[in-house]
Design a protein around this motif. Sequence first.
Motif, PDB file in Angstrom:
ATOM      1  N   VAL A 107     -10.677  -0.650  -1.750  1.00 26.47           N
ATOM      2  CA  VAL A 107     -10.167  -1.608  -3.074  1.00 26.47           C
ATOM      3  C   VAL A 107     -11.194  -2.685  -3.742  1.00 26.47           C
ATOM      4  CG1 VAL A 107      -9.042  -2.947  -2.300  1.00 26.47           C
ATOM      5  CG2 VAL A 107      -7.813  -2.045  -3.698  1.00 26.47           C
ATOM      6  N   GLU A 108     -10.230  -2.998  -4.801  1.00 18.82           N
ATOM      7  CA  GLU A 108     -10.899  -3.647  -5.073  1.00 18.82           C
ATOM      8  C   GLU A 108     -10.087  -5.271  -6.124  1.00 18.82           C
ATOM      9  OE1 GLU A 108     -12.978  -4.933 -10.044  1.00 18.82           O
ATOM     10  OE2 GLU A 108     -13.259  -3.165  -9.192  1.00 18.82           O
ATOM     11  N   VAL A 140       0.589  -0.898  -0.533  1.00 21.66           N
ATOM     12  CA  VAL A 140      -0.069  -0.068  -0.008  1.00 21.66           C
ATOM     13  C   VAL A 140       0.744   1.232  -0.062  1.00 21.66           C
ATOM     14  CG1 VAL A 140      -1.794   1.448   1.087  1.00 21.66           C
ATOM     15  CG2 VAL A 140      -1.541  -1.336   1.108  1.00 21.66           C
ATOM     16  N   VAL A 191      -6.932  -1.276   3.038  1.00 23.11           N
ATOM     17  CA  VAL A 191      -7.622   0.039   2.052  1.00 23.11           C
ATOM     18  C   VAL A 191      -9.008  -0.527   1.744  1.00 23.11           C
ATOM     19  CG1 VAL A 191      -7.345   1.181  -0.190  1.00 23.11           C
ATOM     20  CG2 VAL A 191      -5.343  -0.033   0.408  1.00 23.11           C
ATOM     21  N   MET A 198      -9.524   1.048  -6.613  1.00 24.87           N
ATOM     22  CA  MET A 198      -8.163   0.844  -7.391  1.00 24.87           C
ATOM     23  C   MET A 198      -8.124  -0.973  -7.780  1.00 24.87           C
ATOM     24  SD  MET A 198      -4.235   2.937  -6.412  1.00 24.87           S
ATOM     25  CE  MET A 198      -3.789   1.549  -7.587  1.00 24.87           C
ATOM     26  N   ARG A 199      -7.796  -1.330  -8.745  1.00 25.71           N
ATOM     27  CA  ARG A 199      -8.024  -2.617  -9.147  1.00 25.71           C
ATOM     28  C   ARG A 199      -6.921  -3.675  -8.892  1.00 25.71           C
ATOM     29  NH1 ARG A 199     -10.795  -2.613 -13.986  1.00 25.71           N
ATOM     30  NH2 ARG A 199     -12.424  -2.004 -13.116  1.00 25.71           N
ATOM     31  N   ASP A 244      -4.791  -1.816 -12.428  1.00 25.96           N
ATOM     32  CA  ASP A 244      -3.259  -1.085 -11.481  1.00 25.96           C
ATOM     33  C   ASP A 244      -2.411  -1.618 -10.962  1.00 25.96           C
ATOM     34  OD1 ASP A 244      -5.386   2.037 -12.051  1.00 25.96           O
ATOM     35  OD2 ASP A 244      -6.975   0.593 -10.504  1.00 25.96           O
ATOM     36  N   ILE A 298      -1.785   2.388  -3.175  1.00 26.85           N
ATOM     37  CA  ILE A 298      -3.246   2.185  -3.027  1.00 26.85           C
ATOM     38  C   ILE A 298      -4.057   2.903  -2.467  1.00 26.85           C
ATOM     39  CG2 ILE A 298      -3.959  -0.638  -2.805  1.00 26.85           C
ATOM     40  CD1 ILE A 298      -1.597  -1.882  -2.615  1.00 26.85           C
ATOM     41  N   LYS A 299      -4.740   2.742  -3.155  1.00 27.61           N
ATOM     42  CA  LYS A 299      -5.985   4.161  -2.941  1.00 27.61           C
ATOM     43  C   LYS A 299      -7.474   2.933  -2.972  1.00 27.61           C
ATOM     44  CE  LYS A 299      -4.181   7.889  -3.619  1.00 27.61           C
ATOM     45  NZ  LYS A 299      -2.702   7.651  -3.987  1.00 27.61           N
ATOM     46  N   PRO A 300      -8.613   3.435  -2.387  1.00 30.86           N
ATOM     47  CA  PRO A 300     -10.004   2.644  -2.339  1.00 30.86           C
ATOM     48  C   PRO A 300      -9.755   3.092  -4.018  1.00 30.86           C
ATOM     49  CG  PRO A 300     -10.204   4.252  -0.387  1.00 30.86           C
ATOM     50  CD  PRO A 300      -8.425   3.764  -0.995  1.00 30.86           C
TER      51      PRO A 300
END
Length: 220
Positions: A99-100, A67, A96, A76-77, A138, A72-74
Amino acid sequence: MPYRDFVSLVHKSTTRDYLARVTERDKAEVADLALEWAYDYWDGSRQTGYGGYKYDGRWRKVADAMVAAYGIKPGMRILDVGAGKGFLLHDLLEAVPGVEVHGIDISGYAIEHSMESVKASIVEGTAAKLPFPDDHFDLVISINTLHNLYVYDLFAALWEIERVSRGAKYLCVEAYRNEREKVNLMYWQLTCRAFHTPQEWEWIFAESGYQGDHEFITFE
């Protein structure tokens, strides 16, 4: 291709009896069991694999490091190639929220016994043919998986990781730097197909066009 120290946070904390892997049971027999990627590999004895691969939170420190490194942010895949029981994906979700996450693994057993939080996000398949669109993720990660492939599938997997990524990439593979580490790796491994030095791995990365980050774990 920056070198990252993510998995070493977990790898160096494990104690291994290399000789026991080749003296307590027939090594070829247990390797055949491990290559079924089923109960014996994940939850059987230590001779045939993990000796019971249960969630204990150890991958959270790896998730937190990723992260921080990749921002890494909400929304993001993320794809984990060789997701196993999904422990790292679960910890990324906790680190996070929003996050996906997605995963793929060759082991139907691992997916069946994966964490409920991510089970629906992991599909069965091979790293050499990822069932995802171009430029879809991502971040694509692969930990302790690609060294289990024969060279033709290894190159295909590296091409596939590049294809589905629109951002960062990171992989970790086993390597050896001297004869002792090579012997220890040979003793310990059950499923490895690619036995390479760091220099050989870097050549493979260059030849395949892989442009992401990497890490090597060794058996000292």
